[in-house]
Design a protein around this motif. Structure first.
Motif, PDB file in Angstrom:
ATOM      1  N   SER A  33       0.842  -1.183   0.000  1.00 17.19           N
ATOM      2  CA  SER A  33       0.000   0.000   0.000  1.00 17.19           C
ATOM      3  C   SER A  33       0.881   1.238   0.000  1.00 17.19           C
ATOM      4  CB  SER A  33      -0.884   0.007   1.249  1.00 17.19           C
ATOM      5  OG  SER A  33      -0.084   0.176   2.419  1.00 17.19           O
ATOM      6  N   PRO A  34       0.346   2.414  -0.415  1.00 15.89           N
ATOM      7  CA  PRO A  34       1.153   3.641  -0.421  1.00 15.89           C
ATOM      8  C   PRO A  34       1.777   3.950   0.938  1.00 15.89           C
ATOM      9  CG  PRO A  34      -0.842   3.973  -1.691  1.00 15.89           C
ATOM     10  CD  PRO A  34      -0.978   2.624  -1.040  1.00 15.89           C
ATOM     11  N   GLY A  35       1.009   3.742   2.015  1.00 18.64           N
ATOM     12  CA  GLY A  35       1.534   4.020   3.343  1.00 18.64           C
ATOM     13  C   GLY A  35       2.673   3.092   3.726  1.00 18.64           C
ATOM     14  N   THR A  36       2.527   1.802   3.405  1.00 20.07           N
ATOM     15  CA  THR A  36       3.576   0.833   3.704  1.00 20.07           C
ATOM     16  C   THR A  36       4.819   1.111   2.880  1.00 20.07           C
ATOM     17  OG1 THR A  36       1.967  -0.877   4.262  1.00 20.07           O
ATOM     18  CG2 THR A  36       4.179  -1.615   3.702  1.00 20.07           C
ATOM     19  N   ARG A  37       4.627   1.433   1.595  1.00 21.25           N
ATOM     20  CA  ARG A  37       5.773   1.752   0.743  1.00 21.25           C
ATOM     21  C   ARG A  37       6.513   2.992   1.263  1.00 21.25           C
ATOM     22  NH1 ARG A  37       7.423   0.283  -4.185  1.00 21.25           N
ATOM     23  NH2 ARG A  37       5.524  -0.926  -4.572  1.00 21.25           N
ATOM     24  N   LEU A  38       5.759   3.993   1.704  1.00 21.88           N
ATOM     25  CA  LEU A  38       6.377   5.199   2.248  1.00 21.88           C
ATOM     26  C   LEU A  38       7.215   4.858   3.477  1.00 21.88           C
ATOM     27  CD1 LEU A  38       6.787   8.249   2.492  1.00 21.88           C
ATOM     28  CD2 LEU A  38       4.573   8.374   3.664  1.00 21.88           C
ATOM     29  N   PHE A  39       6.674   4.021   4.350  1.00 21.49           N
ATOM     30  CA  PHE A  39       7.378   3.618   5.563  1.00 21.49           C
ATOM     31  C   PHE A  39       8.681   2.892   5.227  1.00 21.49           C
ATOM     32  CE2 PHE A  39       8.032   0.332   8.904  1.00 21.49           C
ATOM     33  CZ  PHE A  39       8.303   1.169   9.966  1.00 21.49           C
ATOM     34  N   LEU A  40       8.608   1.953   4.282  1.00 22.76           N
ATOM     35  CA  LEU A  40       9.789   1.188   3.888  1.00 22.76           C
ATOM     36  C   LEU A  40      10.855   2.079   3.249  1.00 22.76           C
ATOM     37  CD1 LEU A  40       8.271  -2.110   2.405  1.00 22.76           C
ATOM     38  CD2 LEU A  40       9.744  -1.910   4.422  1.00 22.76           C
ATOM     39  N   GLU A  41      10.425   2.964   2.361  1.00 19.96           N
ATOM     40  CA  GLU A  41      11.386   3.815   1.674  1.00 19.96           C
ATOM     41  C   GLU A  41      12.035   4.812   2.632  1.00 19.96           C
ATOM     42  OE1 GLU A  41      12.437   3.058  -1.027  1.00 19.96           O
ATOM     43  OE2 GLU A  41      10.883   2.128  -2.232  1.00 19.96           O
ATOM     44  N   MET A  81       2.966   8.644  -2.299  1.00 20.57           N
ATOM     45  CA  MET A  81       3.782   7.959  -3.292  1.00 20.57           C
ATOM     46  C   MET A  81       4.963   8.832  -3.728  1.00 20.57           C
ATOM     47  SD  MET A  81       2.567   4.941  -3.758  1.00 20.57           S
ATOM     48  CE  MET A  81       3.363   4.455  -5.289  1.00 20.57           C
ATOM     49  N   GLY A  82       4.713  10.136  -3.882  1.00 18.78           N
ATOM     50  CA  GLY A  82       5.785  11.038  -4.277  1.00 18.78           C
ATOM     51  C   GLY A  82       6.882  11.107  -3.234  1.00 18.78           C
ATOM     52  N   THR A  83       6.498  11.143  -1.961  1.00 18.27           N
ATOM     53  CA  THR A  83       7.483  11.176  -0.883  1.00 18.27           C
ATOM     54  C   THR A  83       8.266   9.874  -0.828  1.00 18.27           C
ATOM     55  OG1 THR A  83       6.002  12.629   0.380  1.00 18.27           O
ATOM     56  CG2 THR A  83       7.828  11.607   1.569  1.00 18.27           C
ATOM     57  N   PHE A 117      12.382   9.389  -1.170  1.00 22.16           N
ATOM     58  CA  PHE A 117      13.249   8.615  -0.280  1.00 22.16           C
ATOM     59  C   PHE A 117      14.005   7.542  -1.059  1.00 22.16           C
ATOM     60  CE2 PHE A 117      10.201   9.758   3.340  1.00 22.16           C
ATOM     61  CZ  PHE A 117      11.066  10.720   3.852  1.00 22.16           C
ATOM     62  N   ASN A 118      13.328   6.884  -2.005  1.00 21.86           N
ATOM     63  CA  ASN A 118      13.975   5.859  -2.816  1.00 21.86           C
ATOM     64  C   ASN A 118      15.088   6.454  -3.668  1.00 21.86           C
ATOM     65  OD1 ASN A 118      13.909   4.353  -5.738  1.00 21.86           O
ATOM     66  ND2 ASN A 118      13.698   2.897  -4.058  1.00 21.86           N
ATOM     67  N   SER A 119      14.849   7.652  -4.215  1.00 16.63           N
ATOM     68  CA  SER A 119      15.869   8.323  -5.021  1.00 16.63           C
ATOM     69  C   SER A 119      17.092   8.659  -4.172  1.00 16.63           C
ATOM     70  CB  SER A 119      15.295   9.595  -5.649  1.00 16.63           C
ATOM     71  OG  SER A 119      14.207   9.309  -6.500  1.00 16.63           O
ATOM     72  N   VAL A 120      16.856   9.122  -2.949  1.00 14.06           N
ATOM     73  CA  VAL A 120      17.958   9.418  -2.042  1.00 14.06           C
ATOM     74  C   VAL A 120      18.749   8.147  -1.747  1.00 14.06           C
ATOM     75  CG1 VAL A 120      18.549  10.128   0.312  1.00 14.06           C
ATOM     76  CG2 VAL A 120      16.861  11.434  -0.997  1.00 14.06           C
ATOM     77  N   THR A 121      18.041   7.055  -1.461  1.00 17.87           N
ATOM     78  CA  THR A 121      18.698   5.781  -1.151  1.00 17.87           C
ATOM     79  C   THR A 121      19.606   5.342  -2.290  1.00 17.87           C
ATOM     80  OG1 THR A 121      16.873   5.036   0.262  1.00 17.87           O
ATOM     81  CG2 THR A 121      18.342   3.348  -0.610  1.00 17.87           C
ATOM     82  N   ALA A 146      16.058   4.940   3.263  1.00 12.46           N
ATOM     83  CA  ALA A 146      16.875   6.141   3.130  1.00 12.46           C
ATOM     84  C   ALA A 146      17.615   6.446   4.427  1.00 12.46           C
ATOM     85  CB  ALA A 146      16.000   7.326   2.725  1.00 12.46           C
ATOM     86  N   LEU A 147      16.916   6.280   5.543  1.00  8.65           N
ATOM     87  CA  LEU A 147      17.537   6.524   6.847  1.00  8.65           C
ATOM     88  C   LEU A 147      18.706   5.569   7.072  1.00  8.65           C
ATOM     89  CD1 LEU A 147      17.179   8.272   9.409  1.00  8.65           C
ATOM     90  CD2 LEU A 147      15.801   6.413  10.360  1.00  8.65           C
ATOM     91  N   ALA A 148      18.510   4.300   6.689  1.00 11.75           N
ATOM     92  CA  ALA A 148      19.557   3.296   6.876  1.00 11.75           C
ATOM     93  C   ALA A 148      20.770   3.582   6.002  1.00 11.75           C
ATOM     94  CB  ALA A 148      19.002   1.906   6.568  1.00 11.75           C
ATOM     95  N   VAL A 149      20.548   3.980   4.743  1.00  8.62           N
ATOM     96  CA  VAL A 149      21.685   4.219   3.852  1.00  8.62           C
ATOM     97  C   VAL A 149      22.439   5.481   4.265  1.00  8.62           C
ATOM     98  CG1 VAL A 149      20.666   5.678   2.036  1.00  8.62           C
ATOM     99  CG2 VAL A 149      22.363   3.943   1.427  1.00  8.62           C
ATOM    100  N   LEU A 150      21.728   6.488   4.771  1.00  9.59           N
ATOM    101  CA  LEU A 150      22.398   7.692   5.257  1.00  9.59           C
ATOM    102  C   LEU A 150      23.223   7.383   6.509  1.00  9.59           C
ATOM    103  CD1 LEU A 150      19.539  10.304   4.753  1.00  9.59           C
ATOM    104  CD2 LEU A 150      21.719  10.232   3.528  1.00  9.59           C
ATOM    105  N   ALA A 151      22.683   6.535   7.377  1.00 12.35           N
ATOM    106  CA  ALA A 151      23.420   6.143   8.582  1.00 12.35           C
ATOM    107  C   ALA A 151      24.666   5.349   8.211  1.00 12.35           C
ATOM    108  CB  ALA A 151      22.516   5.320   9.500  1.00 12.35           C
ATOM    109  N   ALA A 152      24.513   4.408   7.270  1.00 12.45           N
ATOM    110  CA  ALA A 152      25.659   3.611   6.830  1.00 12.45           C
ATOM    111  C   ALA A 152      26.713   4.496   6.180  1.00 12.45           C
ATOM    112  CB  ALA A 152      25.196   2.527   5.853  1.00 12.45           C
TER     113      ALA A 152
END
Length: 284
Positions: A39-47, A124-126, A130-134, A51-57
């Motif tokens: 769902s859009p909400g789940t996808r937003l949460f995952l993305e 979905m846009g957000t 996040f996916n683009s940042v990742t 992004a948070l994980a890749v920035l931390a790494a």
């Protein structure tokens, strides 16, 4: 100490996966919809968590292995607004050119929109942002820069583009050779965007605008994935070799031509910028 630093640097992707995997396991086990579509909400949460994980790494590796500032990965504030605007304009122009070409060839038709939600579009846009940042932090912020330290910029762009293509291996397996070629070309485009500015702002904005307009706005598949908001403005009806068919625009020759034009434009802009800087007539 040197050995531990090399271990951290070489384990960047493992570190990202380690930080991100708990969220994936929890969400997949609990919230995956029927048919494997989130769902859009789940996808937003995952993305967001991706992004948070890749920035931390990236911060851990840059701080403890590379001994450099986090902003040196491509987040220097100088020119950020300019590069973001250029990226948004260029990505939008490329999609517009591709759609206009298909329209003139009568290979695309408009579809009446029966349902539309600004909330879903925003979600979905957000998520796509996040996916683009990742992807840009991972591929252009880490892989490309790591290769460049050992070789040179052209080799780094090509090597990181091969890695970028591999990230989409699942979608490519169903799409065939041309989607792989186009995704490699997209990797080159984004790599050149980074080497032109030495920042990630331009490739992030370019990546984001391309996927946003293609997926949530127009309702076209993005790399073989349905990233629409539940509506479709355009339907591709022409020969799949040109339109990409079910894979989306990225699977057709029109995307090949448009991406190539984008690469040429960025290379030309980069050369002009270097001449301008050497002449002292523009800012770096």
């Amino acid at each position: 100490l040197v050995g531990s630093e090399m271990c951290i640097r070489d384990s960047f992707l493992i570190l990202w996966g380690f930080l991100y995997s708990p969220a994936i396991l929890v969400v997949v086990a609990r919230d995956q919809d029927d048919g494997g579509v989130f769902s859009p909400g789940t996808r937003l949460f995952l993305e967001f968590l991706g992004a948070l994980a890749v920035l931390a790494a990236a911060w851990i590796v840059s701080r403890f292995a590379d001994r450099r500032s986090f902003t040196s990965l491509g987040f220097a504030p100088s020119g950020a607004v300019r590069d973001l605007v250029v990226g948004l304009v260029l990505g939008s122009a490329m999609i517009s050119l591709a759609v206009a070409t298909l329209w003139l060839a009568e290979w695309v038709i408009t579809v009446p929109v029966l349902t539309f939600s600004w909330t879903v579009l925003g979600s979905m846009g957000t998520a796509i942002l996040f996916n683009s940042v990742t992807q840009e932090v991972m591929v252009r912020g880490y892989v490309l820069q790591t290769i460049e330290t050992q070789f040179n910029a052209p080799v780094a762009v090509i090597g990181s583009s091969v890695f970028f293509t591999g990230l989409h291996a699942g979608a490519i397996a169903e799409g065939g050779v041309l989607p792989a070629v186009n995704l490699f070309a997209a990797g080159v485009l984004l790599g050149v965007a980074y080497t032109t500015t030495r920042n990630l702002w331009l490739p992030v904005a370019l990546h984001f605008s391309w996927n946003l307009l293609q997926g949530p706005v127009l309702g076209i598949a993005v790399s073989g994935q349905a990233l629409d908001g539940g509506w479709r403005l355009l339907d591709l009806k022409g020969p799949p070799i040109f339109t990409g068919g079910s894979f989306g625009l990225e699977g057709g020759l029109v995307a090949t031509v448009v991406t190539t034009l984008g690469i040429v434009a960025l290379i030309a802009a980069g050369r002009w910028r270097q001449r301008c800087i050497h002449a002292g007539s523009c800012d770096q």
